[in-house]
Motif scaffolding. Structure first.
Motif, PDB file in Angstrom:
ATOM      1  N   PHE A  85      13.066  -5.471 -12.755  1.00 12.32           N
ATOM      2  CA  PHE A  85      13.555  -4.632 -11.668  1.00 12.32           C
ATOM      3  C   PHE A  85      14.959  -4.150 -12.002  1.00 12.32           C
ATOM      4  N   LEU A  86      15.484  -3.274 -11.178  1.00 13.67           N
ATOM      5  CA  LEU A  86      16.847  -2.777 -11.345  1.00 13.67           C
ATOM      6  C   LEU A  86      17.734  -3.387 -10.271  1.00 13.67           C
ATOM      7  N   ASP A  87      18.738  -4.135 -10.716  1.00 15.98           N
ATOM      8  CA  ASP A  87      19.742  -4.689  -9.806  1.00 15.98           C
ATOM      9  C   ASP A  87      20.841  -3.639  -9.679  1.00 15.98           C
ATOM     10  N   VAL A  88      20.800  -2.881  -8.608  1.00 11.88           N
ATOM     11  CA  VAL A  88      21.724  -1.748  -8.449  1.00 11.88           C
ATOM     12  C   VAL A  88      23.166  -2.235  -8.348  1.00 11.88           C
ATOM     13  N   GLN A  89      23.366  -3.395  -7.773  1.00 16.07           N
ATOM     14  CA  GLN A  89      24.707  -3.973  -7.681  1.00 16.07           C
ATOM     15  C   GLN A  89      25.276  -4.218  -9.077  1.00 16.07           C
ATOM     16  N   LYS A  90      24.469  -4.812  -9.954  1.00  9.77           N
ATOM     17  CA  LYS A  90      24.927  -5.078 -11.325  1.00  9.77           C
ATOM     18  C   LYS A  90      25.182  -3.778 -12.077  1.00  9.77           C
ATOM     19  N   ILE A  91      24.299  -2.803 -11.918  1.00  7.83           N
ATOM     20  CA  ILE A  91      24.465  -1.529 -12.625  1.00  7.83           C
ATOM     21  C   ILE A  91      25.697  -0.794 -12.123  1.00  7.83           C
ATOM     22  N   GLU A 138       0.840  -1.199   0.000  1.00  9.67           N
ATOM     23  CA  GLU A 138       0.000   0.000   0.000  1.00  9.67           C
ATOM     24  C   GLU A 138       0.872   1.245   0.000  1.00  9.67           C
ATOM     25  N   TRP A 139       1.982   1.200   0.750  1.00  7.84           N
ATOM     26  CA  TRP A 139       2.918   2.325   0.789  1.00  7.84           C
ATOM     27  C   TRP A 139       3.547   2.557  -0.589  1.00  7.84           C
ATOM     28  N   CYS A 140       3.804   1.494  -1.342  1.00  3.90           N
ATOM     29  CA  CYS A 140       4.396   1.640  -2.682  1.00  3.90           C
ATOM     30  C   CYS A 140       3.545   2.565  -3.552  1.00  3.90           C
ATOM     31  N   GLY A 141       2.221   2.505  -3.366  1.00  2.00           N
ATOM     32  CA  GLY A 141       1.338   3.461  -4.028  1.00  2.00           C
ATOM     33  C   GLY A 141       0.809   2.997  -5.364  1.00  2.00           C
ATOM     34  N   ASP A 142      -0.068   3.822  -5.928  1.00  2.00           N
ATOM     35  CA  ASP A 142      -0.720   3.509  -7.202  1.00  2.00           C
ATOM     36  C   ASP A 142       0.045   4.054  -8.403  1.00  2.00           C
ATOM     37  N   GLU A 143       0.969   4.983  -8.165  1.00  2.00           N
ATOM     38  CA  GLU A 143       1.767   5.497  -9.282  1.00  2.00           C
ATOM     39  C   GLU A 143       2.702   4.410  -9.801  1.00  2.00           C
ATOM     40  N   GLU A 144       3.065   4.513 -11.070  1.00  2.00           N
ATOM     41  CA  GLU A 144       3.981   3.530 -11.656  1.00  2.00           C
ATOM     42  C   GLU A 144       5.312   3.565 -10.911  1.00  2.00           C
ATOM     43  N   TYR A 145       5.844   2.392 -10.608  1.00  2.00           N
ATOM     44  CA  TYR A 145       7.129   2.337  -9.916  1.00  2.00           C
ATOM     45  C   TYR A 145       7.932   1.126 -10.379  1.00  2.00           C
ATOM     46  N   ARG A 146       9.229   1.182 -10.112  1.00  2.00           N
ATOM     47  CA  ARG A 146      10.150   0.090 -10.436  1.00  2.00           C
ATOM     48  C   ARG A 146      10.880  -0.313  -9.159  1.00  2.00           C
ATOM     49  N   PHE A 147      10.860  -1.617  -8.838  1.00  2.00           N
ATOM     50  CA  PHE A 147      11.632  -2.097  -7.709  1.00  2.00           C
ATOM     51  C   PHE A 147      13.127  -2.017  -8.026  1.00  2.00           C
ATOM     52  N   CYS A 148      13.925  -1.678  -7.011  1.00  2.00           N
ATOM     53  CA  CYS A 148      15.381  -1.637  -7.114  1.00  2.00           C
ATOM     54  C   CYS A 148      15.947  -2.355  -5.891  1.00  2.00           C
ATOM     55  N   THR A 149      16.926  -3.221  -6.100  1.00  2.00           N
ATOM     56  CA  THR A 149      17.529  -3.964  -4.992  1.00  2.00           C
ATOM     57  C   THR A 149      19.030  -4.060  -5.199  1.00  2.00           C
ATOM     58  N   TRP A 150      19.748  -4.302  -4.101  1.00  2.00           N
ATOM     59  CA  TRP A 150      21.187  -4.561  -4.205  1.00  2.00           C
ATOM     60  C   TRP A 150      21.366  -6.074  -4.343  1.00  2.00           C
ATOM     61  N   GLY A 151      21.556  -6.538  -5.579  1.00  2.00           N
ATOM     62  CA  GLY A 151      21.625  -7.965  -5.838  1.00  2.00           C
ATOM     63  C   GLY A 151      20.275  -8.510  -6.267  1.00  2.00           C
ATOM     64  N   PRO A 152      20.239  -9.788  -6.680  1.00  2.00           N
ATOM     65  CA  PRO A 152      19.046 -10.339  -7.319  1.00  2.00           C
ATOM     66  C   PRO A 152      18.086 -11.109  -6.423  1.00  2.00           C
ATOM     67  N   SER A 153      18.321 -11.207  -5.118  1.00  2.00           N
ATOM     68  CA  SER A 153      17.593 -12.187  -4.300  1.00  2.00           C
ATOM     69  C   SER A 153      16.337 -11.671  -3.608  1.00  2.00           C
ATOM     70  N   ASP A 154      16.274 -10.384  -3.304  1.00  2.00           N
ATOM     71  CA  ASP A 154      15.209  -9.895  -2.423  1.00  2.00           C
ATOM     72  C   ASP A 154      13.806 -10.118  -2.986  1.00  2.00           C
ATOM     73  N   LEU A 155      13.603  -9.835  -4.256  1.00  2.00           N
ATOM     74  CA  LEU A 155      12.258  -9.988  -4.814  1.00  2.00           C
ATOM     75  C   LEU A 155      11.834 -11.447  -4.873  1.00  2.00           C
ATOM     76  N   THR A 156      12.793 -12.339  -5.101  1.00  2.00           N
ATOM     77  CA  THR A 156      12.471 -13.770  -5.075  1.00  2.00           C
ATOM     78  C   THR A 156      11.974 -14.174  -3.697  1.00  2.00           C
ATOM     79  N   GLU A 157      12.680 -13.762  -2.642  1.00  2.00           N
ATOM     80  CA  GLU A 157      12.280 -14.158  -1.297  1.00  2.00           C
ATOM     81  C   GLU A 157      11.007 -13.456  -0.853  1.00  2.00           C
TER      82      GLU A 157
END
Length: 325
Positions: free
Chosen positions: A127-133, A88-107
Motif C-alpha cells: 500500500f501507499l503510506d501517504v504520511q511517509k511519502i 464491492e465499491w472498490c471494484g474489479d479494476e486494479e487498485y492500490r490502497f492509500c492511507t495516512w499512516g500505517p495502521s488502518d489496513l491492519t485494523e
C-alpha cells in the motif's frame, strides 16, 4: 490503476484493560474512502457508519476526536455488511490502497478476521503510506511524521470540512496525495507493506529496493533463535552491486528487538543493517531488515552504539548476579 484512499474511525474499551477483547482491541465504527483514477481525479466516494457490536460505550479519546455519541452509530449497519459493500465499491479494476499512516489496513484486516471474513490478502499487502511519502517529499528529516492537518496547511489546501471523521480525513488525504502525484510522482515507488499476514514461506518473502535503501521481510519462524540463525536474515549485501559483504561489526542489540550491523562495500562504502523482530499473533516471529549506505561519520556512530550495548549487557549481568546472591 486506481487509488483507494482509506480512512477508518475505531473505538476501544472505555473501561480498564481487563475489558479489552484480545482479538479485537479496536472496533471499526466508520469507514470512509475516496477513489482516484489514473488521471489524478476523484471519481467516487464511500462513507458509512458501523453499528458497534463489541464496545457499546465510546472511549473518551475517540469521543473527543470525533465529537459524536455512541447512539449516533446505532443507525449504522453491522461491520460485515459495511465491509462487504466497501470492498464491492472498490471494484474489479486494479487498485492500490492509500492511507495516512500505517495502521488502518491492519485494523481493517483484524476486524475482518474477527468476524470470519475472507482476508484481503494471505500475505503482506502493498500500500501507499501517504504520511511517509509526504515526509520523503517535503521534509529534510526523513523520520519526521506530521499530522494530516499539518500537511494540508503546509500545502495550502483549502479546509472546507472538519477533520477527524473517516470520510473527511480520506478526503484530505486524497487532496495531499493528488498534490504529491503532480509534484513528485517518483516518490510513489516507495511502497509500504501491511504485515497483518506476514510471509509464510520463503517464496512469499519480500525483497524490495528503493532509491536510498533496501528492505527484506522474512517468512515466519518458530522462534527468534531460529530467525537469527537463517543465512538470508543475517546476511549483508550491497543493494547496488548485490555483492555479499563481510561485516565490520557483527549483529548486536541492546534491547533484544532491534539489531544492527556494519558492513563495507569496496565500490560503494559503508552499509548499515537494521533488523527488527516482530511477533505474530501466534507467538511466532518474522524479521524486517533494512540496509542503507551511510557516511563514515554514521558508521562511527554504530561503533559507539555497540559499545553502549556491551556496557548495558554488563550492567544487566551484574544486577542479575547481585540479585541472586
Amino acid at each position: 490503476m486506481n487509488y483507494i484512499v482509506l480512512d477508518l474511525e475505531w473505538n476501544q474499551s472505555a473501561a480498564d484493560t481487563a475489558a479489552v477483547i484480545p482479538d479485537l482491541p479496536f472496533e471499526i465504527i466508520e469507514i470512509g474512502a475516496i477513489k482516484i483514477n489514473d488521471r489524478n481525479a476523484m471519481i467516487s466516494e464511500f462513507s458509512e457508519l458501523v453499528r458497534p457490536q463489541v464496545y457499546h460505550e465510546l472511549n473518551r479519546i475517540t469521543s473527543r476526536l470525533i465529537h459524536m455519541q455512541i447512539q449516533e452509530f446505532e443507525r449504522g449497519k453491522p461491520f460485515c455488511e459495511v465491509a462487504e459493500r466497501f470492498l464491492e465499491w472498490c471494484g474489479d479494476e486494479e487498485y492500490r490502497f492509500c492511507t495516512w499512516g500505517p495502521s488502518d489496513l491492519t485494523e481493517l484486516q483484524r476486524n475482518m478476521q474477527y468476524y470470519g471474513m475472507p482476508p484481503l490478502s494471505k500475505s503482506p499487502l502493498a500500500f501507499l503510506d501517504v504520511q511517509k511519502i509526504y515526509t520523503l517529499t517535503y521534509e529534510e528529516d526523513k523520520k519526521t511524521r506530521h499530522t494530516l492537518e499539518y500537511a494540508v496547511d503546509a500545502l495550502r489546501i483549502d479546509k472546507d470540512i472538519p477533520f477527524h471523521r473517516a470520510f473527511s480525513d480520506a478526503y484530505y488525504t486524497s487532496k495531499v496525495l493528488i498534490k504529491m502525484l503532480e509534484e513528485a510522482p517518483e516518490k510513489f515507488s516507495y511502497l509500504s507493506y501491511d504485515l497483518f499476514h506476514p510471509p509464510l514461506t520463503r517464496d512469499d518473502e519480500i525483497k524490495v529496493q528503493f532509491e536510498t535503501y533496501a528492505k527484506y521481510i522474512s517468512r515466519v519462524f518458530r522462534s527468534k533463535t531460529e530467525a537469527l540463525a537463517d543465512r538470508e536474515v543475517i546476511s549483508s549485501k550491497c543493494y547496488l552491486c548485490h555483492c555479499n559483504l563481510r561485516k565490520k561489526i557483527k549483529w548486536f542489540t541492546s534491547n533484544g528487538r532491534h539489531y544492527y550491523c556494519l558492513a563495507y562495500c569496496d565500490k560503494h562504502g559503508y552499509l548499515k543493517g537494521k533488523l527488527r523482530i516482530h511477533r505474530t499473533e501466534g507467538e511466532k516471529v518474522y524479521v524486517v531488515k533494512t540496509t542503507r549506505l551511510i557516511s563514515e561519520e554514521e558508521a562511527e556512530s554504530i561503533s559507539v552504539k555497540r559499545i553502549h550495548a556491551r556496557e548495558l549487557r554488563k550492567r544487566r549481568k551484574k544486577y542479575k548476579e547481585e540479585g541472586s546472591v
